[in-house]
Design a protein around this motif. Structure first.
Motif, PDB file in Angstrom:
ATOM      1  N   GLY A 135      40.286 -23.159  37.242  1.00 32.75           N
ATOM      2  CA  GLY A 135      41.142 -23.990  36.407  1.00 32.75           C
ATOM      3  C   GLY A 135      40.969 -25.472  36.702  1.00 32.75           C
ATOM      4  N   ASN A 136      40.316 -25.781  37.819  1.00 33.65           N
ATOM      5  CA  ASN A 136      40.126 -27.176  38.212  1.00 33.65           C
ATOM      6  C   ASN A 136      38.655 -27.543  38.139  1.00 33.65           C
ATOM      7  OD1 ASN A 136      41.635 -29.358  38.809  1.00 33.65           O
ATOM      8  ND2 ASN A 136      42.365 -28.571  40.761  1.00 33.65           N
ATOM      9  N   GLY A 159      28.502 -22.933  31.273  1.00 35.13           N
ATOM     10  CA  GLY A 159      29.908 -22.559  31.388  1.00 35.13           C
ATOM     11  C   GLY A 159      30.081 -21.058  31.573  1.00 35.13           C
ATOM     12  N   GLY A 191      28.575 -29.372  27.578  1.00 37.73           N
ATOM     13  CA  GLY A 191      29.979 -29.623  27.902  1.00 37.73           C
ATOM     14  C   GLY A 191      30.069 -30.736  28.937  1.00 37.73           C
ATOM     15  N   PHE A 247      21.979 -15.723  32.822  1.00 39.15           N
ATOM     16  CA  PHE A 247      21.059 -16.422  33.717  1.00 39.15           C
ATOM     17  C   PHE A 247      21.318 -16.082  35.190  1.00 39.15           C
ATOM     18  CE2 PHE A 247      21.785 -19.077  29.962  1.00 39.15           C
ATOM     19  CZ  PHE A 247      20.483 -19.125  29.468  1.00 39.15           C
TER      20      PHE A 247
HETATM   21  C1  LIG Z   1      42.857 -24.315  28.145  1.00 39.38           C
HETATM   22  C2  LIG Z   1      42.057 -24.805  29.311  1.00 39.38           C
HETATM   23  C3  LIG Z   1      42.617 -25.745  30.173  1.00 39.38           C
HETATM   24  C4  LIG Z   1      41.884 -26.243  31.245  1.00 39.38           C
HETATM   25  N1  LIG Z   1      42.443 -27.201  32.020  1.00 39.38           N
HETATM   26  C5  LIG Z   1      41.706 -27.776  32.988  1.00 39.38           C
HETATM   27  C6  LIG Z   1      42.248 -28.861  33.741  1.00 39.38           C
HETATM   28  O1  LIG Z   1      43.393 -29.278  33.538  1.00 39.38           O
HETATM   29  N2  LIG Z   1      41.455 -29.436  34.691  1.00 39.38           N
HETATM   30  C7  LIG Z   1      40.178 -28.999  34.924  1.00 39.38           C
HETATM   31  O2  LIG Z   1      39.504 -29.563  35.788  1.00 39.38           O
HETATM   32  N3  LIG Z   1      39.669 -27.968  34.256  1.00 39.38           N
HETATM   33  C8  LIG Z   1      40.391 -27.347  33.289  1.00 39.38           C
HETATM   34  N4  LIG Z   1      39.858 -26.307  32.590  1.00 39.38           N
HETATM   35  C9  LIG Z   1      38.511 -25.858  32.934  1.00 39.38           C
HETATM   36  C10 LIG Z   1      37.487 -26.851  32.367  1.00 39.38           C
HETATM   37  O3  LIG Z   1      37.802 -27.109  31.023  1.00 39.38           O
HETATM   38  C11 LIG Z   1      36.104 -26.266  32.481  1.00 39.38           C
HETATM   39  O4  LIG Z   1      35.785 -26.098  33.836  1.00 39.38           O
HETATM   40  C12 LIG Z   1      35.056 -27.199  31.878  1.00 39.38           C
HETATM   41  O5  LIG Z   1      35.360 -27.601  30.566  1.00 39.38           O
HETATM   42  C13 LIG Z   1      33.745 -26.465  31.869  1.00 39.38           C
HETATM   43  O6  LIG Z   1      32.792 -27.335  31.317  1.00 39.38           O
HETATM   44  P1  LIG Z   1      31.310 -26.835  31.157  1.00 39.38           P
HETATM   45  O7  LIG Z   1      30.538 -27.953  30.589  1.00 39.38           O
HETATM   46  O8  LIG Z   1      30.859 -26.247  32.449  1.00 39.38           O
HETATM   47  O9  LIG Z   1      31.436 -25.605  30.130  1.00 39.38           O
HETATM   48  P2  LIG Z   1      31.567 -25.663  28.545  1.00 39.38           P
HETATM   49  O10 LIG Z   1      32.369 -26.789  28.062  1.00 39.38           O
HETATM   50  O11 LIG Z   1      31.983 -24.297  28.101  1.00 39.38           O
HETATM   51  O12 LIG Z   1      30.074 -25.941  28.095  1.00 39.38           O
HETATM   52  C14 LIG Z   1      29.061 -24.972  28.186  1.00 39.38           C
HETATM   53  C15 LIG Z   1      28.182 -25.126  26.961  1.00 39.38           C
HETATM   54  O13 LIG Z   1      27.056 -24.281  27.107  1.00 39.38           O
HETATM   55  C16 LIG Z   1      26.711 -23.803  25.831  1.00 39.38           C
HETATM   56  N5  LIG Z   1      25.933 -22.590  26.010  1.00 39.38           N
HETATM   57  C17 LIG Z   1      26.333 -21.436  26.614  1.00 39.38           C
HETATM   58  N6  LIG Z   1      25.333 -20.543  26.629  1.00 39.38           N
HETATM   59  C18 LIG Z   1      24.276 -21.136  26.019  1.00 39.38           C
HETATM   60  C19 LIG Z   1      22.948 -20.714  25.709  1.00 39.38           C
HETATM   61  N7  LIG Z   1      22.504 -19.496  26.061  1.00 39.38           N
HETATM   62  N8  LIG Z   1      22.122 -21.566  25.065  1.00 39.38           N
HETATM   63  C20 LIG Z   1      22.558 -22.813  24.707  1.00 39.38           C
HETATM   64  N9  LIG Z   1      23.815 -23.257  24.962  1.00 39.38           N
HETATM   65  C21 LIG Z   1      24.659 -22.443  25.623  1.00 39.38           C
HETATM   66  C22 LIG Z   1      28.052 -23.575  25.147  1.00 39.38           C
HETATM   67  O14 LIG Z   1      27.935 -23.586  23.748  1.00 39.38           O
HETATM   68  C23 LIG Z   1      28.897 -24.723  25.684  1.00 39.38           C
HETATM   69  O15 LIG Z   1      28.954 -25.828  24.792  1.00 39.38           O
HETATM   70  C24 LIG Z   1      40.566 -25.762  31.505  1.00 39.38           C
HETATM   71  C25 LIG Z   1      40.006 -24.811  30.654  1.00 39.38           C
HETATM   72  C26 LIG Z   1      40.719 -24.340  29.565  1.00 39.38           C
HETATM   73  C27 LIG Z   1      40.075 -23.341  28.641  1.00 39.38           C
END
Ligand SMILES: Cc1cc2nc3c(=O)[nH]c(=O)nc-3n(C[C@H](O)[C@H](O)[C@H](O)COP(=O)(O)OP(=O)(O)OC[C@H]3O[C@@H](n4cnc5c(N)ncnc54)[C@H](O)[C@@H]3O)c2cc1C
Length: 403
Positions: free
Chosen positions: A369-370, A238, A37, A244
């Motif tokens: 949310g941020n 995420g 992500g 973990f």
């Molecule tokens: C509707 C909505 C609106 C939002 N609006 C905002 C906003 O306006 N501003 C803001 O800053 N944030 C916002 N957020 C929060 C923000 O989107 C998240 O903080 C951010 O996308 C998280 O990114 P990430 O890469 O950490 O997680 P993710 O995008 O969830 O990526 C994690 C990845 O890890 C993979 N994964 C998980 N477990 C495993 C495993 N065991 N093995 C292999 N792969 C694995 C998953 O498949 C996933 O692709 C919002 C969230 C939502 C749902």
């Protein structure tokens, strides 16, 4: 678990980053990143930028977790107001967390500029609206705190709110340091850029189900039974990162978003600023490049994806009702609706750093949310940690504070 459902706008707007490469053998890598992500992509980009090769694993198609559902507003304002955070964790730490968040917006902008990608990153101001008498009290306290500690803020009174933004309300806080983007485009373009430069390997549809600690690193085990030997492992998984973590540290919430059909540009509000309010849960909105309006909020505690999805229709109606109250003259015709899951920690701050201290398993969980500003901070902090460079932000976000 499904991380989102309905039709997130970004899936329709962007071509799918259709890269299919499941792991089919045992491998040895320097640094393994679990999750592709926005967090995993930013961490990988930062590592590559400093000449450290890395390998990303994702159980899904790249970047299709929460990142593809995100409305991607980038604000220095953390979910917990500064005035409250000062009471919770003390002035020094609270102000440092807000300032780190403020800096990260510029760092995101510079990151995209440096690699030459454009994920629709656009600077826009933010308007934080008082939704009630209690909310007005909160913005007054918040104004005092932000001004006192040097954070950009302007108080907008009732009259100015009407005159400048055509909003009937009690008052608001304004700052011009925010931005918005397309976080799916950002994550996939960063991954593609580093992959093409042969600095990064990406394995999709590869779930990491177990891990074993070694003296100088970790062995990860995939669901297909393959071993990945690495010196460091970065958990950017995420809201599914629970397996973990040494103990449950996150509370999951469901959140809802609706996007309108394009609106005549002249009908949009002043400066097309990001708008959010003091309600709990808060209501927020932004616009897109093609003059659509995204509205979101209506968060509820997450129980399971089926219960979350059943609420999509009623939540959509509630969100449109809130929008119509604020801008009765704008005709909001819904085009797509979706929901997603996000989580928060007890103090509203993310979990970034090794656990236990000096371990080679590093966490980059940008909760709340941020979350995206925290993803940027995590990328810098973890690479500093691997390079054994001092980073004072570890004192704010290290996991041990919640143990
Ligand atoms: C509707 C909505 C609106 C939002 N609006 C905002 C906003 O306006 N501003 C803001 O800053 N944030 C916002 N957020 C929060 C923000 O989107 C998240 O903080 C951010 O996308 C998280 O990114 P990430 O890469 O950490 O997680 P993710 O995008 O969830 O990526 C994690 C990845 O890890 C993979 N994964 C998980 N477990 C495993 C495993 N065991 N093995 C292999 N792969 C694995 C998953 O498949 C996933 O692709 C919002 C969230 C939502 C749902």
């Amino acid at each position: 678990m499904d991380l989102h459902s309905g039709l997130p706008f970004w899936i329709a707007k962007n071509a799918l980053y259709d890269y299919f490469n499941p792991l089919k053998r045992d491998i040895q890598v320097e640094i393994a990143i679990i999750g592709s992500g926005i967090t995993g992509a930013l961490v990988a980009n930062e590592l590559c930028d400093r000449g450290i090769s890395c390998t990303v694993f994702d159980r899904r198609t790249a970047s299709t977790g929460s990142t593809i559902a995100s409305t991607a507003q980038l604000q220095y304002e953390i979910d917990v107001p500064l005035s409250q955070l000062i009471k919770d964790i003390g002035q020094e730490k609270a102000v440092a967390a807000y300032k780190a968040s403020l800096q990260s917006i510029t760092d995101l902008e510079q990151t995209f500029e440096k690699v030459g990608i454009n994920p629709d990153f656009k600077r826009v101001p933010t308007l934080f609206l008082a939704d009630s008498r209690k909310g007005f009290q909160l913005i007054k306290e918040e104004f005092t705190a932000r001004e006192k500690y040097g954070l950009p803020v302007r108080f907008v009174d009732k009259k100015e709110l009407k005159k400048e933004f055509n909003i009937d309300g009690r008052g608001a806080l304004y700052n011009d340091t925010s931005a918005q983007m397309d976080s799916y485009k950002a994550a996939t373009q960063l991954l593609e850029y580093r992959r093409k430069k042969k600095q990064l390997e990406l394995y999709t549809h590869t779930e990491i189900i177990d891990f074993k600690k070694r003296e100088s690193g970790y062995d990860l085990i995939s669901s297909e039974g393959h071993f990945i030997r690495c010196k460091y492992v970065i958990i950017a998984a995420g809201f599914e990162a629970g397996r973990f973590l040494p103990k449950p540290l996150m509370k999951l919430e469901s959140t809802y978003a609706v996007i309108s059909q394009p609106v005549e540009e002249t009908k949009l509000w002043q400066e097309r600023c990001l708008i959010w309010n003091t309600a709990n849960p808060y209501f927020y909105m932004r616009t897109t490049k093609d003059n659509r309006i995204i509205i979101g909020g209506e968060d509820v505690p997450f129980k399971d994806p089926i219960k979350r999805d059943k609420l999509i229709r009623s939540k959509k109606d509630q969100l449109i009702k809130q929008f119509n109250k604020l801008f009765p003259e704008i005709d909001f015709v819904a085009d797509m609706t979706w929901c997603g899951t996000f989580s928060s920690t007890k103090d509203g701050l993310p979990l970034i750093g090794p656990y236990p201290k000096n371990d080679r398993m590093l966490f980059a969980l940008g909760y709340g949310g941020n979350g995206i500003t925290f993803s940027m901070i995590a990328a810098q902090m973890l690479v500093n940690c691997i390079e054994e460079k001092e980073d004072k932000r570890i004192n704010l976000f290290e996991l041990s504070r919640l143990m």
